[in-house]
Design an enzyme around this catalytic site. Structure first.
Site, PDB file in Angstrom:
ATOM      1  N   GLU A 135       0.830  -1.193   0.000  1.00  0.00           N
ATOM      2  CA  GLU A 135       0.000   0.000   0.000  1.00  0.00           C
ATOM      3  C   GLU A 135       0.870   1.250   0.000  1.00  0.00           C
ATOM      4  O   GLU A 135       1.886   1.319   0.700  1.00  0.00           O
ATOM      5  CB  GLU A 135      -0.925  -0.003   1.223  1.00  0.00           C
ATOM      6  N   CYS A 149       3.639   8.602   0.483  1.00  0.00           N
ATOM      7  CA  CYS A 149       4.170   7.766   1.564  1.00  0.00           C
ATOM      8  C   CYS A 149       4.403   6.369   1.001  1.00  0.00           C
ATOM      9  O   CYS A 149       3.459   5.680   0.615  1.00  0.00           O
ATOM     10  CB  CYS A 149       3.177   7.726   2.717  1.00  0.00           C
ATOM     11  N   CYS A 156       6.176  -6.282   8.230  1.00  0.00           N
ATOM     12  CA  CYS A 156       7.247  -5.691   9.034  1.00  0.00           C
ATOM     13  C   CYS A 156       7.600  -6.648  10.160  1.00  0.00           C
ATOM     14  O   CYS A 156       6.730  -7.320  10.724  1.00  0.00           O
ATOM     15  CB  CYS A 156       6.791  -4.351   9.619  1.00  0.00           C
ATOM     16  N   CYS A 160       5.849  -3.520  16.421  1.00  0.00           N
ATOM     17  CA  CYS A 160       5.406  -2.397  17.257  1.00  0.00           C
ATOM     18  C   CYS A 160       3.934  -2.596  17.588  1.00  0.00           C
ATOM     19  O   CYS A 160       3.116  -2.855  16.701  1.00  0.00           O
ATOM     20  CB  CYS A 160       5.628  -1.075  16.538  1.00  0.00           C
ATOM     21  N   CYS A 163       0.934  -0.576  15.819  1.00  0.00           N
ATOM     22  CA  CYS A 163       0.967  -0.464  14.359  1.00  0.00           C
ATOM     23  C   CYS A 163       0.287  -1.668  13.717  1.00  0.00           C
ATOM     24  O   CYS A 163       0.619  -2.812  14.006  1.00  0.00           O
ATOM     25  CB  CYS A 163       2.413  -0.355  13.881  1.00  0.00           C
ATOM     26  N   ASN A 337      -4.168   6.306  15.609  1.00  0.00           N
ATOM     27  CA  ASN A 337      -5.309   5.945  14.771  1.00  0.00           C
ATOM     28  C   ASN A 337      -5.735   4.517  15.071  1.00  0.00           C
ATOM     29  O   ASN A 337      -4.998   3.573  14.759  1.00  0.00           O
ATOM     30  CB  ASN A 337      -4.924   6.076  13.293  1.00  0.00           C
ATOM     31  N   CYS A 380      -1.744   7.026   9.621  1.00  0.00           N
ATOM     32  CA  CYS A 380      -0.535   6.555  10.288  1.00  0.00           C
ATOM     33  C   CYS A 380      -0.821   5.299  11.108  1.00  0.00           C
ATOM     34  O   CYS A 380      -1.696   5.287  11.967  1.00  0.00           O
ATOM     35  CB  CYS A 380      -0.013   7.673  11.183  1.00  0.00           C
TER      36      CYS A 380
END
Length: 402
Positions: A135, A149, A156, A160, A163, A337, A380
């Site tokens: 994305e 972005c 990943c 975290c 996230c 978010n 984010c």
């Protein structure tokens, strides 16, 4: 994490708009083939995987003049061409176009879908050659700045806890071409609508410095003065804090660095950002203090996602001021978010204001990032699909807050 425009705090409050994420899955099952570009002798090459010296050498090895390599380079990245096929290589002689058609590929990504958020933010879903999906987010601004972005990995490995991408685990690194082409597509698709795409942030899916070779190479192509021509000051690479790779990046790249800090104690950062267990706050900040001292006029952008009851106290604001003392920096406060499976809640607007004001009173430069594209999971920390990485044990004193 998806990056959003940096806005200085004004009279208006932060938007309190946190709709539930869409229920539809954005990804199909993803295989894990090798990520390297196809550059073996005799095979087709991916042109956007080369920097200019490599492209020039390749063109000359096929019997063409160096000047033809520059014309090809400008067709790929400059002159408002952004070529995706040999037929778009205007100005190149037919023999060179024929050679390219037979021996090279110009396009690394395929558009799978484009989703428009209510605020005009666009989320592009790209298919890779192996059917993986990444994305990319394009964020227009009324002030004439449009930011793309870009992602650097499928998934990943950092896990975290705040996230959405971190829930996926790492599926694969993106190649240089797959990273660069996200910026090429942004210009190709949206320049007529938004005007010039001015900024690039490596804050999409993945930890950029975990894929440091391809990220450094891709960012150098983006800032090439004969190519995409982004200013190095407008290309920002974000990291969760991989110390050896930070040193390498600061030595090899002239682009800007952002560090996702998000905590003022090792106890909290060990929990919400497991990379801290390897590179703790003292080591991370000490490295930045030392390395930036050798790089005049450079600053680091500290990103700080505000999590209610976790890292947003008055004591956190005081500790943050002390932690960054002596480091040339700006602080970017980010409203969390929400997303499916999240443990956290966003800090209320009035508390963000209080936190920000304390930092400013201590002499720091502080910005607040407003959420963009959150109604389409483009904000984010919202990119990707949920995965199976473990939720880490919550320290006892924070359990009530969650």
């Amino acid at each position: 994490m998806a990056a959003l425009p940096l806005l200085r705090w004004g009279a208006s409050s932060l938007r309190a708009h946190y709709p539930p994420p869409p229920s539809r899955r954005l990804f199909s099952a993803i295989r894990r083939p090798p990520a390297a570009a196809r550059c073996e002798p005799g095979s087709r090459v991916m042109l956007k995987g080369m920097d200019y010296p490599e492209l020039e050498k390749w063109v000359q090895s096929r019997g063409f003049r160096p000047g033809q390599a520059m014309m090809l380079w400008k067709c790929l990245y400059g002159n408002n061409v952004w070529a995706h096929c040999p037929d778009e290589l205007a100005g190149l002689n037919k023999d060179l176009r024929k050679m390219i058609s037979e021996n090279a590929d110009l396009k690394a990504l395929t558009v799978k879908d484009i989703i428009t958020a209510s605020d005009g933010t666009r989320k592009i879903l790209f298919s890779l050659e192996d059917a993986s999906v990444i994305e990319t987010v394009v964020i227009p601004s009324a002030r004439g700045r449009t930011t793309v972005c870009v992602s650097s990995q499928v998934g990943c490995a950092m896990n975290c806890q705040f996230c959405f991408t971190g829930r996926m685990g790492l599926r694969k690194h993106l190649s240089t071409a797959e990273i660069v082409e996200q910026a090429v597509f942004a210009r190709r698709l949206f320049s007529d609508e938004f005007g010039s795409i001015t900024n690039v942030v490596f804050m999409g899916m993945g930890e950029p410095l975990h894929n440091v070779d391809n990220v450094i190479k891709a960012s150098s192509i983006m800032v090439d003065e004969q190519g995409l021509q982004f200013s190095p000051r407008k290309v920002t690479v974000s990291t969760s804090g991989l110390v050896p790779q930070i040193k390498r990046f600061l030595h090899e790249s002239n682009c800007d660095l952002a560090v996702s800090l998000n905590a003022t104690t090792d106890e909290v950062r060990n929990w919400i950002m497991p990379i801290n267990r390897k590179y703790n706050l003292s080591l991370l900040l000490g490295t930045l203090r030392e390395e930036l001292g050798l790089r005049p006029k450079s600053i680091v952008l500290f990103e700080y996602v505000m999590l209610a009851g976790v890292n947003d106290s008055v004591d956190d604001a005081k500790r943050l001021t002390q932690l960054v003392d002596g480091i040339p920096c700006k602080i970017n406060l980010i409203s969390f978010n929400p997303h499916s499976g999240s443990q956290f809640k966003p800090t209320p607007d009035d508390k963000i204001i209080e936190f920000r004001n304390m930092l400013i009173q201590s002499g720091l430069t502080v910005m607040v990032r407003l959420s963009r594209g959150d109604d389409q999971m483009a904000a984010c920390g919202q990119l990707g699909e949920p995965g199976q990485l473990p939720l880490l044990r919550v320290p006892e004193k924070f359990q009530a807050a969650l």
